[in-house]
Write an enzyme that holds these catalytic residues in place. Structure first.
Site, PDB file in Angstrom:
ATOM      1  N   ARG A 242       0.844  -1.189   0.000  1.00  0.00           N
ATOM      2  CA  ARG A 242       0.000   0.000   0.000  1.00  0.00           C
ATOM      3  C   ARG A 242       0.885   1.247   0.000  1.00  0.00           C
ATOM      4  O   ARG A 242       1.954   1.256   0.634  1.00  0.00           O
ATOM      5  CB  ARG A 242      -0.922  -0.003   1.223  1.00  0.00           C
ATOM      6  CG  ARG A 242      -1.915  -1.160   1.215  1.00  0.00           C
ATOM      7  CD  ARG A 242      -2.746  -1.202   2.491  1.00  0.00           C
ATOM      8  NE  ARG A 242      -3.689  -2.321   2.491  1.00  0.00           N
ATOM      9  CZ  ARG A 242      -3.396  -3.569   2.896  1.00  0.00           C
ATOM     10  NH1 ARG A 242      -2.174  -3.826   3.374  1.00  0.00           N
ATOM     11  NH2 ARG A 242      -4.298  -4.519   2.856  1.00  0.00           N
ATOM     12  N   LYS A 267      -4.014  -1.402   8.679  1.00  0.00           N
ATOM     13  CA  LYS A 267      -5.349  -1.673   8.147  1.00  0.00           C
ATOM     14  C   LYS A 267      -5.885  -3.021   8.610  1.00  0.00           C
ATOM     15  O   LYS A 267      -7.061  -3.150   8.966  1.00  0.00           O
ATOM     16  CB  LYS A 267      -5.319  -1.621   6.617  1.00  0.00           C
ATOM     17  CG  LYS A 267      -6.686  -1.805   5.979  1.00  0.00           C
ATOM     18  CD  LYS A 267      -6.637  -1.565   4.477  1.00  0.00           C
ATOM     19  CE  LYS A 267      -8.025  -1.694   3.870  1.00  0.00           C
ATOM     20  NZ  LYS A 267      -8.020  -1.419   2.410  1.00  0.00           N
ATOM     21  N   HIS A 331      -1.555   3.548  -5.747  1.00  0.00           N
ATOM     22  CA  HIS A 331      -2.247   2.360  -5.266  1.00  0.00           C
ATOM     23  C   HIS A 331      -2.474   1.362  -6.398  1.00  0.00           C
ATOM     24  O   HIS A 331      -2.648   0.165  -6.168  1.00  0.00           O
ATOM     25  CB  HIS A 331      -3.589   2.760  -4.637  1.00  0.00           C
ATOM     26  CG  HIS A 331      -4.091   1.779  -3.627  1.00  0.00           C
ATOM     27  ND1 HIS A 331      -4.597   0.550  -3.976  1.00  0.00           N
ATOM     28  CD2 HIS A 331      -4.148   1.845  -2.275  1.00  0.00           C
ATOM     29  CE1 HIS A 331      -4.967  -0.099  -2.877  1.00  0.00           C
ATOM     30  NE2 HIS A 331      -4.706   0.659  -1.829  1.00  0.00           N
ATOM     31  N   ARG A 334      -0.744  -2.188  -6.997  1.00  0.00           N
ATOM     32  CA  ARG A 334      -1.227  -3.423  -6.385  1.00  0.00           C
ATOM     33  C   ARG A 334      -2.132  -4.188  -7.361  1.00  0.00           C
ATOM     34  O   ARG A 334      -1.994  -5.405  -7.541  1.00  0.00           O
ATOM     35  CB  ARG A 334      -1.964  -3.107  -5.087  1.00  0.00           C
ATOM     36  CG  ARG A 334      -1.016  -2.651  -3.990  1.00  0.00           C
ATOM     37  CD  ARG A 334      -1.741  -2.094  -2.774  1.00  0.00           C
ATOM     38  NE  ARG A 334      -2.575  -3.034  -2.056  1.00  0.00           N
ATOM     39  CZ  ARG A 334      -2.125  -3.954  -1.220  1.00  0.00           C
ATOM     40  NH1 ARG A 334      -0.814  -4.105  -1.043  1.00  0.00           N
ATOM     41  NH2 ARG A 334      -2.958  -4.748  -0.565  1.00  0.00           N
ATOM     42  N   HIS A 358      -3.741  -9.174   2.399  1.00  0.00           N
ATOM     43  CA  HIS A 358      -5.187  -9.200   2.584  1.00  0.00           C
ATOM     44  C   HIS A 358      -5.525 -10.239   3.644  1.00  0.00           C
ATOM     45  O   HIS A 358      -4.770 -11.195   3.852  1.00  0.00           O
ATOM     46  CB  HIS A 358      -5.882  -9.553   1.262  1.00  0.00           C
ATOM     47  CG  HIS A 358      -5.843  -8.442   0.267  1.00  0.00           C
ATOM     48  ND1 HIS A 358      -6.110  -8.624  -1.074  1.00  0.00           N
ATOM     49  CD2 HIS A 358      -5.550  -7.127   0.401  1.00  0.00           C
ATOM     50  CE1 HIS A 358      -5.992  -7.476  -1.712  1.00  0.00           C
ATOM     51  NE2 HIS A 358      -5.655  -6.554  -0.830  1.00  0.00           N
ATOM     52  N   TYR A 368      -4.938 -14.425   9.144  1.00  0.00           N
ATOM     53  CA  TYR A 368      -3.763 -14.137   8.314  1.00  0.00           C
ATOM     54  C   TYR A 368      -2.538 -14.765   8.961  1.00  0.00           C
ATOM     55  O   TYR A 368      -2.369 -14.736  10.170  1.00  0.00           O
ATOM     56  CB  TYR A 368      -3.545 -12.619   8.173  1.00  0.00           C
ATOM     57  CG  TYR A 368      -2.316 -12.293   7.341  1.00  0.00           C
ATOM     58  CD1 TYR A 368      -2.355 -12.391   5.957  1.00  0.00           C
ATOM     59  CD2 TYR A 368      -1.121 -11.931   7.946  1.00  0.00           C
ATOM     60  CE1 TYR A 368      -1.236 -12.130   5.184  1.00  0.00           C
ATOM     61  CE2 TYR A 368       0.010 -11.670   7.187  1.00  0.00           C
ATOM     62  CZ  TYR A 368      -0.064 -11.774   5.814  1.00  0.00           C
ATOM     63  OH  TYR A 368       1.052 -11.521   5.049  1.00  0.00           O
TER      64      TYR A 368
END
Length: 398
Positions: A242, A267, A331, A334, A358, A368
């Site tokens: 990001r 995030k 951005h 990505r 993600h 994750y």
């Protein structure tokens, strides 16, 4: 005696061609087949010359005399009317050869081999249906921003705003190609920034066609800004993190010997690990000599105690001629990586999603796992950097 319309209309052909004089060097040349041709006789630099003024009745007596008078004005100014006509014809031919449609089709033919079939079909159909009918015949060097805007407004008026944005992007690509090939001085489309409403909230513009990515990478190599911003531009496509994560990267997070970057993702509230390709390590080592004494990898221009501005990368893209609203953003790197890694290189989506940080649930329910697919991700990141080098050099399409 000057000619009249009645005399001209009733003149009959003979076995041999003959002339009927008017005045001031103009005459009507009548052929055995009955053609009636206007001619102007004059002398230039001591040589007798003939200038064709058209055929009767398509060119009336009045119009022929007007053309004669125009030619005589040129002659009075020491301009040869015949040579002037040749120059004007050449200019018209060149203008037609450099029309927007001609240049656009040349651009399309050049880059189509690197595109998917569906993308190619959509692009040429969009140009043929929405752009060529309005500005296709215009010399590309003479088209201004207002003419392009008229085209985009027509598309927007149909309620197809996304198509208008894509047409804007295509026009910009054609204009930049015209500049690169010496047929235009500038791309007028950046002047239209903000003229159209945003197409989709939350959508980040991204280039995802490999050949266009190659052009972008070459543009980055030619960037004339600061070395710090240049390094950020080079690393952005390679690491595809990001934008905020990149610009706020800290040297303490990097282990260049292990070729790793570990940091906290605000995030997703997770740790993240980015394997570094050899090309990324090389850039970072060069950058360390400049900013290694500071906390931030990319310190701000005004203060080394702050990270680089969040607008720096997008501002650099705009300086290179890219529309950050409709074409490419920081951005967007990505989306570029996600699309090409899967479609062109064949990387499994779950590996890509983990590298994008993600939140991907595994079979055990973990949201994750920083180290999951780490071996595959290391291999992927080096493959990706090598692939970008191929795109940059153009050898991928040779």
């Amino acid at each position: 005696m000057a000619l009249t319309n009645t005399i001209i209309r009733t003149a009959k052909p003979h076995n041999k061609p003959y002339k009927m004089a008017d005045e001031k060097g103009m005459f009507l040349y009548i052929t055995p087949a009955g053609s009636k041709l206007w001619r102007l006789k004059y002398r230039f630099d001591g040589k007798e010359k003939l200038l064709s003024l058209g055929a009767y009745p398509d060119v009336s007596l009045k119009d022929a005399r007007a053309s004669r008078d125009d030619a005589r004005k040129l002659h009075a100014n020491r301009i040869d009317p015949c040579e002037n006509r040749k120059v004007q014809k050449t200019a018209r031919v060149e203008r037609a050869a450099n029309s927007f449609e001609v240049v656009a089709r040349e651009w399309f033919s050049k880059y189509r081999p690197g595109w998917s079939t569906s993308h190619s079909e959509r692009t040429i159909r969009r140009l043929e249906n929405d752009v060529f009918p309005w500005i296709g015949g215009r010399p590309i060097a003479e088209i201004g921003a207002s003419e392009v805007l008229d085209v985009l407004r027509r598309i927007e008026g149909r309620g197809t705003l996304d198509t208008a944005h894509r047409a804007h992007q295509n026009c910009s690509q054609v204009f930049r190609y015209a500049v690169a090939t010496g047929r235009a001085l500038r791309d007028p489309t950046p002047d239209l920034r903000g003229a159209l409403p945003a197409a989709n909230g939350g959508h980040f513009a991204a280039i995802t066609e490999p050949q266009e990515v190659g052009a972008l990478l070459r543009a980055i190599d030619g960037f004339k800004g600061t070395f710090i911003v240049l390094c950020a531009l080079k690393l952005a496509p390679m690491l595809f993190v990001r934008p905020g994560e990149l610009r706020q990267a800290r040297w303490q997070e990097f282990d260049l010997d292990r070729a790793e970057w570990k940091y906290w993702v605000t995030k997703t509230k997770t740790d993240h690990l980015v394997p570094l390709a050899s090309q990324a390590v090389k850039i970072l080592k060069e950058l360390h000599a400049l900013s290694g004494h500071t906390n931030f990898v990319f310190p701000g221009a005004r203060s080394h105690t702050r990270a680089m501005s969040d607008a720096a990368v997008n501002a650099a893209l705009r300086r290179m001629g890219y529309d950050t609203q409709n074409e490419m953003t920081g951005h967007g790197f990505r989306a570029m990586a996600r699309t090409i890694l899967h479609q062109e290189i064949g990387i499994a989506p779950e590996i890509i999603e983990h590298q994008l940080a993600h939140r991907v649930s595994d079979t055990l329910g973990a949201a994750y796992n920083r180290t999951k697919f780490l071996k595959e991700r290391r291999r992927m990141m080096q493959q990706w950097a090598d692939y970008l080098d191929l795109l940059r050099s153009g050898s991928k399409f040779a």
